[in-house]
Design a protein around this motif. Sequence first.
Motif, PDB file in Angstrom:
ATOM      1  N   ILE A   1       0.855  -1.190   0.000  1.00 20.44           N
ATOM      2  CA  ILE A   1       0.000   0.000   0.000  1.00 20.44           C
ATOM      3  C   ILE A   1       0.890   1.239   0.000  1.00 20.44           C
ATOM      4  CG2 ILE A   1      -1.820   1.258   1.211  1.00 20.44           C
ATOM      5  CD1 ILE A   1      -2.678  -1.418   2.447  1.00 20.44           C
ATOM      6  N   ARG A   2       0.791   2.040  -1.042  1.00 19.78           N
ATOM      7  CA  ARG A   2       1.700   3.176  -1.236  1.00 19.78           C
ATOM      8  C   ARG A   2       1.306   4.407  -0.440  1.00 19.78           C
ATOM      9  NH1 ARG A   2       2.441   4.168  -7.530  1.00 19.78           N
ATOM     10  NH2 ARG A   2       3.585   5.929  -6.639  1.00 19.78           N
ATOM     11  N   SER A   3       0.011   4.587  -0.203  1.00 13.99           N
ATOM     12  CA  SER A   3      -0.443   5.762   0.540  1.00 13.99           C
ATOM     13  C   SER A   3      -1.885   5.540   0.968  1.00 13.99           C
ATOM     14  CB  SER A   3      -0.348   7.038  -0.312  1.00 13.99           C
ATOM     15  OG  SER A   3      -1.338   7.041  -1.337  1.00 13.99           O
TER      16      SER A   3
ATOM     17  N   SER B   1      -8.207   3.266  -4.097  1.00 18.72           N
ATOM     18  CA  SER B   1      -8.316   4.611  -4.661  1.00 18.72           C
ATOM     19  C   SER B   1      -8.744   4.583  -6.122  1.00 18.72           C
ATOM     20  CB  SER B   1      -6.978   5.353  -4.519  1.00 18.72           C
ATOM     21  OG  SER B   1      -5.938   4.658  -5.180  1.00 18.72           O
ATOM     22  N   PHE B   2      -8.351   3.541  -6.870  1.00 23.81           N
ATOM     23  CA  PHE B   2      -8.702   3.518  -8.294  1.00 23.81           C
ATOM     24  C   PHE B   2     -10.156   3.147  -8.536  1.00 23.81           C
ATOM     25  CE2 PHE B   2      -6.099  -0.277  -7.264  1.00 23.81           C
ATOM     26  CZ  PHE B   2      -7.049  -1.283  -7.387  1.00 23.81           C
TER      27      PHE B   2
ATOM     28  N   ILE C   1     -14.192  -6.579   1.671  1.00 22.32           N
ATOM     29  CA  ILE C   1     -13.171  -5.699   2.231  1.00 22.32           C
ATOM     30  C   ILE C   1     -11.815  -6.284   1.842  1.00 22.32           C
ATOM     31  CG2 ILE C   1     -12.317  -4.536   4.294  1.00 22.32           C
ATOM     32  CD1 ILE C   1     -15.268  -3.973   3.683  1.00 22.32           C
ATOM     33  N   TYR C   2     -11.011  -5.504   1.135  1.00 26.61           N
ATOM     34  CA  TYR C   2      -9.746  -5.994   0.607  1.00 26.61           C
ATOM     35  C   TYR C   2      -8.548  -5.269   1.214  1.00 26.61           C
ATOM     36  CZ  TYR C   2     -12.109  -8.284  -3.408  1.00 26.61           C
ATOM     37  OH  TYR C   2     -12.880  -9.080  -4.211  1.00 26.61           O
ATOM     38  N   SER C   3      -7.488  -6.013   1.481  1.00 30.68           N
ATOM     39  CA  SER C   3      -6.118  -5.506   1.642  1.00 30.68           C
ATOM     40  C   SER C   3      -5.839  -4.677   2.886  1.00 30.68           C
ATOM     41  CB  SER C   3      -5.704  -4.677   0.408  1.00 30.68           C
ATOM     42  OG  SER C   3      -5.825  -5.449  -0.761  1.00 30.68           O
ATOM     43  N   CYS C   4      -6.835  -4.021   3.441  1.00 27.55           N
ATOM     44  CA  CYS C   4      -6.673  -3.210   4.649  1.00 27.55           C
ATOM     45  C   CYS C   4      -7.927  -3.413   5.486  1.00 27.55           C
ATOM     46  CB  CYS C   4      -6.471  -1.742   4.282  1.00 27.55           C
ATOM     47  SG  CYS C   4      -6.253  -0.647   5.703  1.00 27.55           S
ATOM     48  N   ASN C   5      -7.867  -4.367   6.421  1.00 22.23           N
ATOM     49  CA  ASN C   5      -9.063  -4.866   7.091  1.00 22.23           C
ATOM     50  C   ASN C   5      -9.064  -4.523   8.574  1.00 22.23           C
ATOM     51  OD1 ASN C   5      -8.090  -6.678   4.827  1.00 22.23           O
ATOM     52  ND2 ASN C   5     -10.180  -7.416   5.010  1.00 22.23           N
ATOM     53  N   LEU C   6     -10.120  -3.872   9.014  1.00 18.33           N
ATOM     54  CA  LEU C   6     -10.366  -3.623  10.429  1.00 18.33           C
ATOM     55  C   LEU C   6     -11.367  -4.673  10.893  1.00 18.33           C
ATOM     56  CD1 LEU C   6     -10.219  -1.951  13.049  1.00 18.33           C
ATOM     57  CD2 LEU C   6     -11.975  -0.442  12.076  1.00 18.33           C
TER      58      LEU C   6
ATOM     59  N   GLU D   1      -4.153   3.510  -1.530  1.00 17.30           N
ATOM     60  CA  GLU D   1      -3.516   3.442  -2.846  1.00 17.30           C
ATOM     61  C   GLU D   1      -2.655   2.186  -2.877  1.00 17.30           C
ATOM     62  OE1 GLU D   1      -0.361   5.761  -5.762  1.00 17.30           O
ATOM     63  OE2 GLU D   1      -0.725   6.517  -3.743  1.00 17.30           O
ATOM     64  N   LYS D   2      -3.231   1.126  -3.347  1.00 23.16           N
ATOM     65  CA  LYS D   2      -2.564  -0.175  -3.354  1.00 23.16           C
ATOM     66  C   LYS D   2      -1.954  -0.452  -4.720  1.00 23.16           C
ATOM     67  CE  LYS D   2      -3.427  -5.084  -2.389  1.00 23.16           C
ATOM     68  NZ  LYS D   2      -2.963  -5.599  -3.690  1.00 23.16           N
ATOM     69  N   MET D   3      -0.783  -1.054  -4.707  1.00 23.06           N
ATOM     70  CA  MET D   3      -0.165  -1.469  -5.958  1.00 23.06           C
ATOM     71  C   MET D   3      -1.019  -2.559  -6.598  1.00 23.06           C
ATOM     72  SD  MET D   3       2.607   0.370  -6.069  1.00 23.06           S
ATOM     73  CE  MET D   3       3.714  -0.445  -7.218  1.00 23.06           C
TER      74      MET D   3
END
Length: 334
Positions: free
Chosen positions: A105-107, A146-147, A163-168, A207-209
């Motif tokens: 995750i870039r940002s 973000s995209f 929910i993908y990649s950044c999970n609470l 902002e995920k690659m």
Amino acid sequence: MRNRFPIYVVSKGRADRMITSRTLHYLGIPHFLIVETEEAGVYRTAAAGLGANVLALDPAYKSSYELCDNLGLSKSTGPGPARNFAWDHSVASGHEWHWVMDDNIRSFRRLHLSARIKVSDGAIFRAMEDFVQRYENVAMAGPNYSFFAISDHILPFTLNTRIYSCNLIRNNSPFRWRGRYNEDTILSLDMLKGGFCTILFNAFLQEKMATQVVTGGNTDDFYAVEGTLAKSAMLARVHPDVARVSRKFNRDHHHVDYRSFRRIPLVRSETEAVVEGNDDYGMRLVLSGSDQQIAPCEIPMKPFGRGSGSMQSDAPDCISAPSPMPGCGPFAAA
């Protein structure tokens, strides 16, 4: 303002990159980095100064993991065992929720007037944490990619989807990660079928690659060798009533129909008090490198048109902006 609950980043074969750890360091957020036992030393050296506490994955989590196929340990288990390790570590530490993130995750960004604006502290995590705690039946939440935030009329959040990649994750929810592939979608569907809600925030973004861009991790273990068909096929086997294999973005993908879950309502918690009005958690819109607050109309922002493929905004980097939808966003007392 920082997050209340611990953040775990799962990483493998990327000690020379650690993109998410560097992003969190930029935001001033300490975190845990879960790695393979044999890579722990390399990661500890590489992570020095990034505020990352490196944890070696207990191998028992691999042998006990539900892979959802019959191939056993003949190939990589994927990141699921490390995610379950993070879950149990958080519970043992006395937390009610925890974050677990991919390592590319870039940002993190805040959506404002169609611009995806880079944030420079952890206030967005605290805002998401506080929001989900208003409801007693939310099992998982996280920021959208973000995209995908390209509409001028996107709502502050989407209810009951993946929910993908950044999970609470709510620690006392009766689930665990499972599946060699697509474990994020499998867990989302497990929770929704269990009658729980998920919240995908559009007001806050990651902002995920793109998949297969960064070497290491699943790219080396799976996609570079076998493509993405096995990943999509597993999801269709585990949840055949709502998932099927499809073709998207010039590769094998999956399609999930979430419509049957949209009727699951949010249930307000009787113990969480909500203050009337909006709370921006101390966030303000400023020019990059400046501590001077700037009115949004004074900053030249190029709106993102429909179908834009850009992941970057022409707006300057900033701490953040007023709520994109005052009165109905995550900060509103709704």
